[in-house]
Design a protein around this motif. Sequence first.
Motif, PDB file in Angstrom:
ATOM      1  N   SER A  16     -18.967  46.203  87.594  1.00 46.10           N
ATOM      2  CA  SER A  16     -20.270  46.122  88.055  1.00 46.10           C
ATOM      3  C   SER A  16     -20.856  45.174  89.246  1.00 46.10           C
ATOM      4  N   ALA A  17     -21.687  45.823  89.943  1.00 46.05           N
ATOM      5  CA  ALA A  17     -21.930  44.866  91.256  1.00 46.05           C
ATOM      6  C   ALA A  17     -23.492  44.864  91.287  1.00 46.05           C
ATOM      7  N   LEU A  18     -23.891  43.556  91.634  1.00 38.32           N
ATOM      8  CA  LEU A  18     -25.396  43.445  91.856  1.00 38.32           C
ATOM      9  C   LEU A  18     -25.473  42.561  93.237  1.00 38.32           C
ATOM     10  N   GLU A  19     -26.468  43.093  93.788  1.00 44.62           N
ATOM     11  CA  GLU A  19     -26.751  42.560  94.952  1.00 44.62           C
ATOM     12  C   GLU A  19     -27.837  41.296  94.886  1.00 44.62           C
ATOM     13  N   THR A  38     -21.376  47.052  82.393  1.00 46.85           N
ATOM     14  CA  THR A  38     -20.054  47.357  82.645  1.00 46.85           C
ATOM     15  C   THR A  38     -19.239  48.615  81.724  1.00 46.85           C
ATOM     16  N   ASP A  39     -19.919  48.663  80.523  1.00 45.18           N
ATOM     17  CA  ASP A  39     -19.178  49.720  79.806  1.00 45.18           C
ATOM     18  C   ASP A  39     -19.604  51.089  80.246  1.00 45.18           C
ATOM     19  N   THR A  40     -21.077  51.268  80.729  1.00 49.75           N
ATOM     20  CA  THR A  40     -21.380  52.455  81.548  1.00 49.75           C
ATOM     21  C   THR A  40     -20.471  52.774  82.679  1.00 49.75           C
ATOM     22  N   ALA A  41     -20.172  51.787  83.341  1.00 50.24           N
ATOM     23  CA  ALA A  41     -19.311  51.899  84.740  1.00 50.24           C
ATOM     24  C   ALA A  41     -17.852  52.428  84.172  1.00 50.24           C
ATOM     25  N   ARG A  42     -17.651  51.822  83.002  1.00 51.27           N
ATOM     26  CA  ARG A  42     -16.034  52.124  82.636  1.00 51.27           C
ATOM     27  C   ARG A  42     -16.026  53.643  82.447  1.00 51.27           C
ATOM     28  N   ALA A  43     -17.148  54.067  81.874  1.00 55.36           N
ATOM     29  CA  ALA A  43     -17.151  55.661  81.350  1.00 55.36           C
ATOM     30  C   ALA A  43     -17.431  56.577  82.665  1.00 55.36           C
ATOM     31  N   SER A  44     -17.879  56.094  83.681  1.00 57.33           N
ATOM     32  CA  SER A  44     -18.206  56.801  84.885  1.00 57.33           C
ATOM     33  C   SER A  44     -16.828  57.305  85.639  1.00 57.33           C
ATOM     34  N   GLU A  45     -16.988  58.360  86.521  1.00 62.70           N
ATOM     35  CA  GLU A  45     -15.720  58.630  87.155  1.00 62.70           C
ATOM     36  C   GLU A  45     -15.286  57.748  88.029  1.00 62.70           C
ATOM     37  N   ARG A  46     -15.746  57.096  88.836  1.00 62.19           N
ATOM     38  CA  ARG A  46     -15.392  56.079  89.611  1.00 62.19           C
ATOM     39  C   ARG A  46     -15.297  54.552  89.452  1.00 62.19           C
ATOM     40  N   ARG A  47     -15.446  54.629  88.110  1.00 63.30           N
ATOM     41  CA  ARG A  47     -15.203  53.018  87.215  1.00 63.30           C
ATOM     42  C   ARG A  47     -16.055  51.950  87.720  1.00 63.30           C
ATOM     43  N   TRP A  48     -16.901  52.038  88.526  1.00 65.69           N
ATOM     44  CA  TRP A  48     -17.881  51.041  88.955  1.00 65.69           C
ATOM     45  C   TRP A  48     -19.198  51.338  89.218  1.00 65.69           C
ATOM     46  N   LEU A  49     -20.167  50.574  89.212  1.00 63.91           N
ATOM     47  CA  LEU A  49     -21.670  50.900  89.155  1.00 63.91           C
ATOM     48  C   LEU A  49     -22.372  49.540  89.734  1.00 63.91           C
ATOM     49  N   ASP A  50     -23.417  50.090  90.517  1.00 63.72           N
ATOM     50  CA  ASP A  50     -24.467  49.170  90.941  1.00 63.72           C
ATOM     51  C   ASP A  50     -25.311  48.756  89.580  1.00 63.72           C
ATOM     52  N   TYR A  51     -25.890  47.437  89.757  1.00 64.32           N
ATOM     53  CA  TYR A  51     -26.739  47.310  88.671  1.00 64.32           C
ATOM     54  C   TYR A  51     -27.869  48.509  88.541  1.00 64.32           C
ATOM     55  N   ASP A  52     -28.287  48.832  87.315  1.00 66.61           N
ATOM     56  CA  ASP A  52     -29.231  49.906  86.951  1.00 66.61           C
ATOM     57  C   ASP A  52     -30.313  49.145  86.074  1.00 66.61           C
TER      58      ASP A  52
END
Length: 597
Positions: free
Chosen positions: A290-293, A312-326
């Motif tokens: 996970s990434a946070l500006e 982080t768990d949501t990011a793990r389940a995504s196709e690209r494995r990383w997410l910006d803060y939501d």
Amino acid sequence: MTLTNLISPQERSRLVEVDRLTSDLESGSDPVLNSIVTMVSAYFGVPTVMVSIIEGEYQVFKARVGMEPACTPLEMSFCSHKLEDADVLEVCDPLGDPRFSENPLVKGTPFIRYYAGAPLMIRPGLSLGRLCVIDQKAHPPMDERGQTLLRDAAKVVVARLESIHRQHYFEPTTGLPNHQRFEADFFAKSVRHNEVAILIEPLSASGMDRLVKALGVEFYINFMLASKEMLLGTLPDAARLYRFGNLGFVTIFKPSDALSLQGLLNGLVAAFSRPLFSANVPVFPDVGISALELDRDVGAPREILRLMASITDTARASERRWLDYDPAIDLSLRRSTELLNAIEAALIAPDQLRLVYQPRVDLASNRCVTVEALLRWKHPTLGEISPAEFIPLAETTASIRHITRWVVRHVCEQLALWHSQGLDITASVNVSAIDLTDGLLFDELMAALREFDVRPQHLELEFTESVLITDFPAVQAQLKRFRDLGVAIGIDDFGSGYSNWAYLRQIPATSVKLDRSLLADLVPGNSEWHIVRGLISLVRDLRLTVVAEGIETELHYHLLRGWGCEQGQGYYFAKPLPPVELVALLNSSNGFGASTG
């Protein structure tokens, strides 16, 4: 011009080290430093010994004997004189020394008449303060042996301060700075233009648990060390790596033309797509990032880490494995945390939890044979909370045991009331995997049966197939105990996931409940049509009672009855009802041949 501008670069560096090593250490809190000053006092035969740290405007005593105040103003300090000097500072006659003769500590309490202080050197020319000895009577000059001991004791003090710092700010397994160091470093920097905080978790919590159970803690530690080396080799040189909790690593990154944020994140995912070796055994990571500006108003460092951990768990389940803060994901996590924290209070509140009961009907006679106890929760501020939301949360903690105990007791109490009214009713109770891994539920159920004088034959325990996968031998043993007692055993939601027919032959089940999803799209000739018919036939061949869940239409009713399904449950017969309404329905003459819901 401010006072800060007048401080020399050397003094500024010294104050940084003072803050790094001593800012979190309260006076008198460390037993090792306390022992050092006590031993030095005994050796020199003096009443006062102190570990004196020279800060901006005060000298602060981190350990002391014979001195009442924990600090004094800097202008009173002996220890601050010639601080950069590596020699022992000795003042045998303060009254005759123009540097100290007017000092309030000489002219008044504690009436210093002798002083000697060894510098707390962390490198040449940079001292934190002094380890000093003080007496109210004059001493001859200290001999070489005494000076050597005082200098050596001062070195031990510095080593102890470094050790305390490492314990407080560094994670011992990896040697990396920890989240407290992250917070301190974050606050030390006021401008964070275009910087991004990144949380990397090489494994999920469940993945870590499986790894530890299968191969041991040492194997997991080696895996995390391999993850650290992977990260140090992948991150830019300027990015400092921190350890966060048992699962993650944190870094702060500033994108540039040479390396964008997306480029770095994709590089990290690629690096963790390959196996990491632990004790020469390859282990495939399950990374989530996970990434946070940091330009946005994200609050304190602890809040930053929480925000990143929330996705982080949501990011793990995504196709690209990383997410910006939501924010939406974070809001959901906040709600989950609030509910989890409120469950225990709900269990003792008189008006939050309640049970409703849904009839299970014999399809041949349209007679109610069992009622399923279903838990409902009305939160005092959030309103009605669906069991589909709070039960999975409770199953991640010991709260699920407390919920099951609450349900079992209240169901037994309700059965006793119904039986006293002449209603011969059986009730089914849903249990989780954790309830069936030891004998605790068995003991609690036995106690409730005795307390309310209910026969075991009036209870059924329902569990999902996933329970069998967790620890099959333990679950099998517990189910046999319940069955030997006379309690019926039902498998819930059968057909919704992986169905192992071997389990059905090995456990003492009495009924199998087909999952409601199988009936949702039941159309003549489609796959569900053939699956349901086949499941009913197979379960009946095993001499188990077949129960269909989710019967909502007359078509469902007639089809399932015609295919040999013995019992049914759903809105076609009745919705879940409070006890009073259920009794009224059972006593009515309408029966269950048409929908009452």
